[in-house]
Motif scaffolding. Structure first.
Motif, short mmCIF file in Angstrom:
data_model
loop_
_atom_site.label_atom_id
_atom_site.label_comp_id
_atom_site.label_asym_id
_atom_site.label_seq_id
_atom_site.Cartn_x
_atom_site.Cartn_y
_atom_site.Cartn_z
N VAL A 37 0.84 -1.21 0.00
CA VAL A 37 0.00 0.00 0.00
C VAL A 37 0.87 1.26 0.00
CG1 VAL A 37 -1.66 1.34 1.36
CG2 VAL A 37 -1.96 -1.13 1.10
N SER A 38 1.97 1.21 0.73
CA SER A 38 2.84 2.39 0.81
C SER A 38 3.52 2.72 -0.51
CB SER A 38 3.91 2.18 1.90
OG SER A 38 4.87 1.22 1.48
N GLY A 39 3.77 1.69 -1.31
CA GLY A 39 4.42 1.91 -2.60
C GLY A 39 5.89 2.25 -2.49
N SER A 40 6.49 2.04 -1.34
CA SER A 40 7.89 2.37 -1.12
C SER A 40 8.80 1.37 -1.84
CB SER A 40 8.21 2.37 0.38
OG SER A 40 9.60 2.47 0.60
N ALA A 41 9.63 1.86 -2.75
CA ALA A 41 10.55 1.00 -3.48
C ALA A 41 11.61 0.42 -2.56
CB ALA A 41 11.20 1.77 -4.63
N ALA A 42 12.04 1.20 -1.57
CA ALA A 42 13.08 0.73 -0.65
C ALA A 42 12.56 -0.42 0.21
CB ALA A 42 13.55 1.88 0.24
N LEU A 43 11.33 -0.26 0.74
CA LEU A 43 10.75 -1.33 1.57
C LEU A 43 10.45 -2.57 0.74
CD1 LEU A 43 8.35 0.73 3.87
CD2 LEU A 43 10.56 -0.28 4.47
N THR A 44 9.98 -2.36 -0.47
CA THR A 44 9.73 -3.50 -1.35
C THR A 44 11.01 -4.26 -1.63
OG1 THR A 44 7.87 -2.35 -2.40
CG2 THR A 44 8.85 -4.20 -3.61
N GLY A 45 12.09 -3.53 -1.88
CA GLY A 45 13.38 -4.18 -2.10
C GLY A 45 13.86 -4.94 -0.88
N ALA A 46 13.57 -4.38 0.30
CA ALA A 46 13.97 -5.06 1.53
C ALA A 46 13.23 -6.39 1.68
CB ALA A 46 13.70 -4.16 2.73
N ILE A 47 11.92 -6.38 1.38
CA ILE A 47 11.15 -7.62 1.46
C ILE A 47 11.66 -8.64 0.46
CG2 ILE A 47 8.88 -8.62 0.96
CD1 ILE A 47 7.59 -6.29 2.32
N GLU A 48 11.94 -8.20 -0.75
CA GLU A 48 12.45 -9.11 -1.78
C GLU A 48 13.80 -9.69 -1.41
OE1 GLU A 48 12.29 -6.71 -5.28
OE2 GLU A 48 10.14 -7.10 -5.63
N ALA A 49 14.55 -8.96 -0.59
CA ALA A 49 15.84 -9.47 -0.13
C ALA A 49 15.67 -10.52 0.96
CB ALA A 49 16.70 -8.32 0.38
N VAL A 50 14.59 -10.38 1.75
CA VAL A 50 14.34 -11.32 2.86
C VAL A 50 13.65 -12.58 2.37
CG1 VAL A 50 13.05 -11.62 5.01
CG2 VAL A 50 14.29 -9.48 4.59
N GLU A 51 12.86 -12.48 1.32
CA GLU A 51 12.05 -13.60 0.82
C GLU A 51 12.84 -14.90 0.62
OE1 GLU A 51 8.56 -13.19 -2.03
OE2 GLU A 51 9.66 -11.33 -2.36
N PRO A 52 14.06 -14.86 0.06
CA PRO A 52 14.77 -16.12 -0.17
C PRO A 52 14.98 -16.96 1.09
CG PRO A 52 15.80 -14.35 -1.41
CD PRO A 52 14.78 -13.72 -0.53
N LEU A 53 14.93 -16.32 2.27
CA LEU A 53 15.07 -17.10 3.50
C LEU A 53 13.95 -18.12 3.62
CD1 LEU A 53 16.02 -14.31 6.10
CD2 LEU A 53 17.52 -16.05 5.08
N GLY A 54 12.76 -17.77 3.14
CA GLY A 54 11.65 -18.71 3.17
C GLY A 54 11.91 -19.90 2.27
N GLY A 55 12.50 -19.66 1.09
CA GLY A 55 12.83 -20.76 0.19
C GLY A 55 13.89 -21.67 0.76
N VAL A 56 14.88 -21.08 1.43
CA VAL A 56 15.93 -21.89 2.06
C VAL A 56 15.34 -22.78 3.15
CG1 VAL A 56 18.02 -21.78 3.49
CG2 VAL A 56 17.77 -20.24 1.54
N TRP A 57 14.45 -22.20 3.96
CA TRP A 57 13.80 -22.96 5.03
C TRP A 57 12.97 -24.10 4.46
CZ3 TRP A 57 8.49 -23.16 6.58
CH2 TRP A 57 8.28 -23.81 7.81
#
Length: 437
Positions: A37-57
């Protein structure tokens, strides 16, 4: 298979961890939706950086599926053979268990397909949910070809290379070989059979410890996956998860009703008396989510309120807790059928047969495992045998608490019903006045 002290500690840990996994799921969905909802590119990039942890798990869990199922299938078959050698009543019990499991599996397929046909997944919400799942997990859709068509299905039963089959997620062939290996082990003389059974039991226990370690990170893994789902699907993903809970619970409620009908017809006991007799055991099952913890109450209710002899209750109920879980194929197939519709995977008759056979096999192999461990050990192989991706399973695991309660209640109900049916009129004692019915 005996319940070890590490496994008891694991069960206690998971009972509290379930709360934190649910919290991680909700928090991840909310944070992801707020960032979207915020549309923040920086926060979106941060989430995309964290997402791979879910795949590793997810991969860390996935790697344990084949060795755990293989080892537990071998030890489960050896234990069943040992139980059958104890006498006629044990053989009769195993036959009844087998018939009930087969009937439950057929019901599970029909009920699951019927429910999803009458109340299908919202395609828009479903695709939005999947958009947050790591892309490599969706590649398994192509594996459906392994079970599409009679010739491919038959070939999957006996792969030419077991290691390659395991690497290619050809779970059905691995399961068939494990069953054959287990029965072959029962034909060995005791000095060879005992150390072999102990080896696979120890292997299963060691893998359970690894799963224990992986599940310690479950809140982090689920949170990472939920962030991506919330970012792309928003809080609307919660609607799909609620729909999933309803479908799985309805499937289990249906089989519990069928158990009541079966005990009325074959156990020759009225609905009212049976319901009153087993209610305390169901309460314990609800509060503990453990068939083993419900065993003392089940024995007492069977002997004093169901008219089952002391000998029958003392043998059949412990055996049922050890090798018989009626709701396992029902709930597990409901999960797999839901995931198949979610991913849009068409299921032919060969895939359904493969899933049914695998569901029966792993229902024996996963007995005695805590709910979160057995979820992956049971559902993962069935999905892979049917050619259904397993990337969504971590999110479904996060809301497994409610269906798991029904799993235990259904298992306890089926154990007591089977005990009454197995005892029969020839062993049934005079109906006690305490029943009051």
């Amino acid at each position: 298979m005996p319940i070890s002290r590490p496994r008891s500690r694991l069960r206690a840990l998971l009972s509290s961890m379930s709360f934190w996994v649910v919290v991680a799921l909700i928090l991840g969905l909310l944070v992801g939706a707020m960032v979207e909802v915020s549309g923040s590119a920086a926060l979106t990039g941060a989430i995309e950086a964290v997402e791979p942890l879910g795949g590793v798990w997810l991969n860390a869990l996935r790697i344990t599926v084949i060795p755990l199922v293989f080892a537990m299938l071998v030890t489960g078959i050896v234990s069943i053979a040992d139980a059958a050698s104890t006498g006629r009543l044990a053989v009769r019990a195993l036959v009844v268990f087998g018939i009930m499991l087969t009937a439950a599996t057929i019901y599970a397929i029909l009920a699951g397909l019927g429910l999803l046909n009458l109340w299908p997944i919202d395609p828009v919400a479903g695709q939005a949910l999947l958009s947050g799942i790591p892309g490599d997990s969706i590649a398994a859709v192509g594996e459906a070809a392994h079970t599409d068509g009679l010739r491919a299905f038959l070939n999957s039963l006996a792969p030419s290379n077991l290691i390659k089959a395991a690497a290619d997620d050809g779970v059905l062939g691995v399961v068939v070989f494990a069953i054959a290996f287990g029965f072959a082990a029962t034909r060995l003389e005791p000095r060879l059979r005992t150390p072999l059974a102990l080896f696979f039991e120890a292997t299963a226990e060691a893998v359970v410890v690894i799963v224990h370690w992986v599940l310690l990170a479950a809140p982090i893994g689920v949170f990472a996956l939920a962030l991506g789902v919330g970012l792309r699907a928003g809080v609307g993903a919660a609607g799909v998860l609620g729909h999933y809970i309803a479908i799985v619970c309805l499937s289990q409620i249906g089989v519990i009703i069928l158990v009541y009908l079966a005990v009325r017809v074959f156990g020759k006991i009225g609905f009212g008396r049976f319901s009153q007799a087993i209610a305390p055991a169901q309460v314990v099952a609800f509060s503990t989510q453990s068939s083993l913890a419900s065993l003392p109450v089940m024995v007492e209710r069977a002997r004093d309120y169901l008219g089952v002899s002391h000998a029958s209750a003392g043998l059949v109920l412990p055996l049922a807790v050890a090798v018989f879980r009626l709701t396992s194929p029902v709930a597990n197939l409901a999960v797999c059928l839901y995931a198949a519709q979610l991913y849009g995977v068409p299921l032919g008759i060969a895939a359904l047969i493969a899933g049914g056979l695998t569901a029966i096999a792993v229902s024996i192999a996963s007995v005695g495992l805590p709910g979160q461990v057995s979820f992956f050990a049971s559902v993962g192989p069935i999905c892979l045998a049917m050619g259904v991706p397993i990337g969504v399973l971590p999110l479904l695991l996060a809301v497994e608490v409610i269906p798991d309660i029904l799993r235990t209640i259904g298992n306890v109900t089926a154990d007591l019903a089977a005990t009454r049916i197995i005892a029969g009129d020839d062993e049934a004692e005079t109906e006690p006045a305490a029943a009051g019915i």
